[in-house]
Design an enzyme around this catalytic site. Structure first.
Site, PDB file in Angstrom:
ATOM      1  N   HIS A 361       0.809  -1.209   0.000  1.00 29.27           N
ATOM      2  CA  HIS A 361       0.000   0.000   0.000  1.00 29.27           C
ATOM      3  C   HIS A 361       0.851   1.271   0.000  1.00 29.27           C
ATOM      4  CE1 HIS A 361      -3.837  -2.119   1.667  1.00 29.27           C
ATOM      5  NE2 HIS A 361      -3.490  -2.510   0.467  1.00 29.27           N
ATOM      6  N   CYS A 674       9.842  -8.274 -22.722  1.00 29.22           N
ATOM      7  CA  CYS A 674       9.394  -7.535 -21.545  1.00 29.22           C
ATOM      8  C   CYS A 674      10.149  -8.048 -20.327  1.00 29.22           C
ATOM      9  CB  CYS A 674       7.890  -7.721 -21.352  1.00 29.22           C
ATOM     10  SG  CYS A 674       7.250  -6.977 -19.852  1.00 29.22           S
TER      11      CYS A 674
END
Length: 747
Positions: A361, A674
């Site tokens: 978070h 990637c």
């Protein structure tokens, strides 16, 4: 806590308060404290061990053991039962100590006659300061109430020790420290120089023992109401009104602020006889001890949020304003919640945390604010001091505390050089990544949050080569529904303004766990039930995401990529699901994508040898370099002991990748690369030399890769790679590095 436990601890605490009020020095207080505890616990021995030297516990006071052992007897952290308590920050109680695992007695203390043992950590805010022990000669079972009462007393002793009231003329593991380099994990790119601001509150509690329990409970509840109001108001700030993943994070945070279980545990702690501040610290310390033992990333993130809420509650209880950080603050914390970081927006240059994760978070908010962050930098809270000079290198995941002048000067020169280099990159932003011999390479960026999208224009990326849809799922407390997903995908395409965005379907499992789904224990999760395997086994979840992607496209071109494809059959099943949903949407009058591209990530060696049909049926292939490399070399990319032993530019790996390039060319499949390697100039040069013409990388790497490609002749680089492969060199890196430097490329 039961009523009897609360009564027992309060009786001991009342007597301890009297002891603290009596005249005497620290040693006399310690001696009296052991006497009080021994009497109240009906124990023949009570001993207090405190941390003295690094990693050592010294006997500071005892009632019952030999007095001449005080300040002489010592144990290492982890040694004996006392050392194990300090190491694990958890109590140990046994009626047969000599038979307990890890038992070791100190002969100088005369403790060999005592069989029963009960010890608890003396800790404050997760930091273990020592161990409190009681012993008896007869076999005695210390019940839960007794252990709980002892923990309450240990908490009060910790407050006394931190305030210096128990110094006994001997310092507890402190001292001036020299320069320190702390290594962690990069959670947000960037670099900063500033001064340390410790996040954890340093609150001195003069009287830790409560006089009026009901009144103290009311004071606690009043502070809780104020805390909940703070969090509610935070969600109304301008930065959060527009929505996005960082708002979802704060919604989850608010849910914990209103958690009834947390208030109940705080109430019980106050009932034991301590003031609300100590109650908060006790519950907080218990949460931190659990945090150290929890492997599940979601549960650890929840404990981080509770830790941050406890810090805010402590400040409200004491009425103390949080010390404002300096203008060039480097925030150092064991953990920090998203709300706290959001409130410091604009006043913090960098963040270094002991806990946390790159997908946590706080990291999500840090990236939204553009603040460099390092996580999992173990031990920094104990080592750093307010005002220390500090350097945060978010690109490398390294922090320097109290650096000497040479390091500081070198980093200052680096920042100045980077500023010049960034200016050069910006001048190249609108130019193609075209080599000197006319080969054009497409450079795209990776993303996973709505807050990443402004980097599309800033970096000069041609599009988003990988949009990680799972991050939206990971930051929410509940499963995002189809409408919520559709809104996010629509917004991403809106912000892309016509540039291509490749959405990777839900890639969970391994180290990415959804908070609302039961975790499956696996011996090797990276090779287990994850990504497309999970999606095909949960078709309703996968179908809902595909529907949301189709609706979010709203008739615009849509590119969807399936992760961790391991067989042609898996790809066909996933492709069929998407085509079926496209047709269903069209039948219901919803606009079909103007163009639908369906691709796959090639992340396992098996797919390099897949049937030609795989390469023909996939509209595009993206080599997932991070996973493919770990499976090719059998080297866990999360294991520091092995992941750096193998080079992307080794001839066997380059030859393997070249085979993939050839198979795609033979079957007309579009191909890109990637991963971390794509964002490094030398690796990107090697990959272009073997045939890759499209890369997807972090936005901050696009400028440096573009500059490197524009400076070289690709045919010359190709010859160097071919020579290294044919000559059996261990790696093509030295030859390519020399060539790039000769071309004026900074490495």
């Amino acid at each position: 806590m039961t009523p009897s436990a609360g009564v027992g601890s309060r009786a001991m605490l009342r007597r301890l308060r009297q002891v603290m009020a009596e005249p005497g020095d620290g040693q006399q207080r310690l001696d009296k404290i052991t006497q009080v505890i021994a009497t109240n616990m009906v124990a023949e021995v009570c001993s207090i061990y405190l941390r003295r030297e690094p990693g050592m516990l010294e006997l500071f006071a005892t009632e019952g053991l030999r007095k001449d052992a005080v300040h002489k007897a010592a144990l290492r952290i982890g040694e004996g039962l006392v050392g194990r308590i300090a190491e694990r920050a958890t109590p140990i109680a046994t009626d047969n100590a000599p038979a307990a695992p890890g038992f070791q007695y100190l002969p100088e203390t005369g403790e060999e006659v005592y069989r029963s043992f009960c010890g608890v950590p003396i800790q404050r805010l997760g930091k273990v300061l020592g161990v409190l022990v009681v012993q008896n000669t007869t076999q005695r079972t210390y019940d839960e109430d007794e252990v709980d009462a002892l923990e309450v007393v240990a908490m009060v002793i910790a407050e006394m020790a931190e305030s210096g009231a128990l110094s006994a003329g001997r310092e507890i593991e402190r001292g001036k420290r020299g320069p320190l380099t702390a290594r962690g994990v990069s959670a947000a790119d960037g670099a900063a120089v500033g001064h340390v601001h410790l996040h954890d509150p340093r609150i001195a509690i003069a009287n830790p023992i409560v006089d009026d329990v009901p009144r103290e409970r009311e004071r606690l509840r009043g502070a809780m109401v104020a805390l909940q109001g703070e969090v509610d108001r935070l969600l109304d700030t301008d930065l959060l009104k527009g929505g996005g993943e960082h708002r979802d994070v704060l919604e989850t945070y608010r849910m914990f602020a209103h958690d009834k279980g947390w208030l109940r545990r705080l109430d019980e702690a106050v009932a034991s006889g301590v003031v609300a501040e100590v109650a908060v610290e006790r519950v907080q310390s218990a949460a931190r001890a659990r945090m150290d033992r929890v492997a599940d990333p979601y549960l650890r993130e929840r404990l981080h949020d509770l830790d941050d809420l406890a810090n805010r509650l402590l400040r409200l209880l004491t009425g103390a304003e949080a010390t404002p950080p300096p203008e060039d603050a480097i925030l150092v914390a064991r953990s920090i919640g998203p709300a706290e970081l959001l409130e410091l927006a604009g006043r913090v240059r960098g963040v270094v945390m002991e806990e946390g994760s790159a997908g946590g978070h706080a990291a999500i908010v840090a990236r939204a604010l553009g603040v460099p962050m390092i996580v999992q930098a173990h031990g920094v809270v104990a080592e750093a001091e307010n005002g220390d000079r500090a350097i945060v290198d978010g690109d490398e995941g390294v922090a320097h505390f109290r650096p000497d002048a040479t390091v500081l000067d070198a980093f200052g020169e680096r920042l100045a050089l980077e500023a010049e280099t960034q200016a050069l990159y910006r001048s190249l932003r609108d130019l193609p990544a075209q080599t000197r011999d006319g080969v054009c390479v497409s450079l795209m960026m990776n993303a996973g949050l709505a807050t990443d999208m402004p980097s599309l224009a800033e970096s000069g990326a041609e599009g988003v080569g990988l949009y990680r849809t799972e991050l939206m799922f990971m930051v929410r407390a509940t499963m995002p529904g189809r409408d919520a997903q559709e809104a996010v995908y629509r917004r991403i395409l809106d912000e892309a303004a016509g540039r291509r965005v490749v959405f990777r379907t839900l890639d969970i499992g391994s180290d990415k766990i959804l908070p609302y789904m039961r975790r499956t224990e696996e011996d090797n999760p990276a090779m287990g039930w994850r990504a497309l395997r999970f999606g095909l086994d949960r078709p309703r979840l996968m179908t809902m995401q595909l529907q949301a992607l189709l609706r979010g496209a709203a008739g615009r071109p849509l590119s969807v990529m399936f992760p961790f494809v391991t067989t042609l059959e898996e790809f066909r099943k996933a492709r069929a699901l998407l085509l079926r949903e496209r047709d269903r949407q069209a039948a219901r009058g919803r606009p079909a994508p103007e163009r639908l591209e369906i691709g796959a990530m090639l992340e396992t060696p098996a797919m390099a040898h897949a049937p030609d049909a795989f390469f023909r049926e996939a509209d595009f292939i993206s080599v997932g370099g991070n996973d493919l490399k770990q499976f090719f070399f059998a080297a866990d990319r999360g294991n520091e002991r092995v992941r750096r032993r193998y080079d992307t530019l080794s001839p066997p790996y380059l030859a393997f990748l070249k085979r993939i390039v050839g198979r795609c060319a033979e079957n007309g499949a579009s191909l890109s690369f990637c991963g971390e390697s794509a964002g490094r100039p030398i690796e990107a040069l090697a990959l272009a030399a073997i045939g890759f013409r499209a890369f997807s990388m972090r936005p901050s790497a696009i400028g440096m890769v573009k500059r490197a490609l524009r400076a070289v002749d690709l045919s010359e680089a190709e010859a160097l790679v071919a020579a290294a492969v044919a000559g059996g060199d261990p790696t093509a890196r030295p030859a390519l590095t020399r060539y790039a430097q000769d071309c004026g490329v900074s490495i």
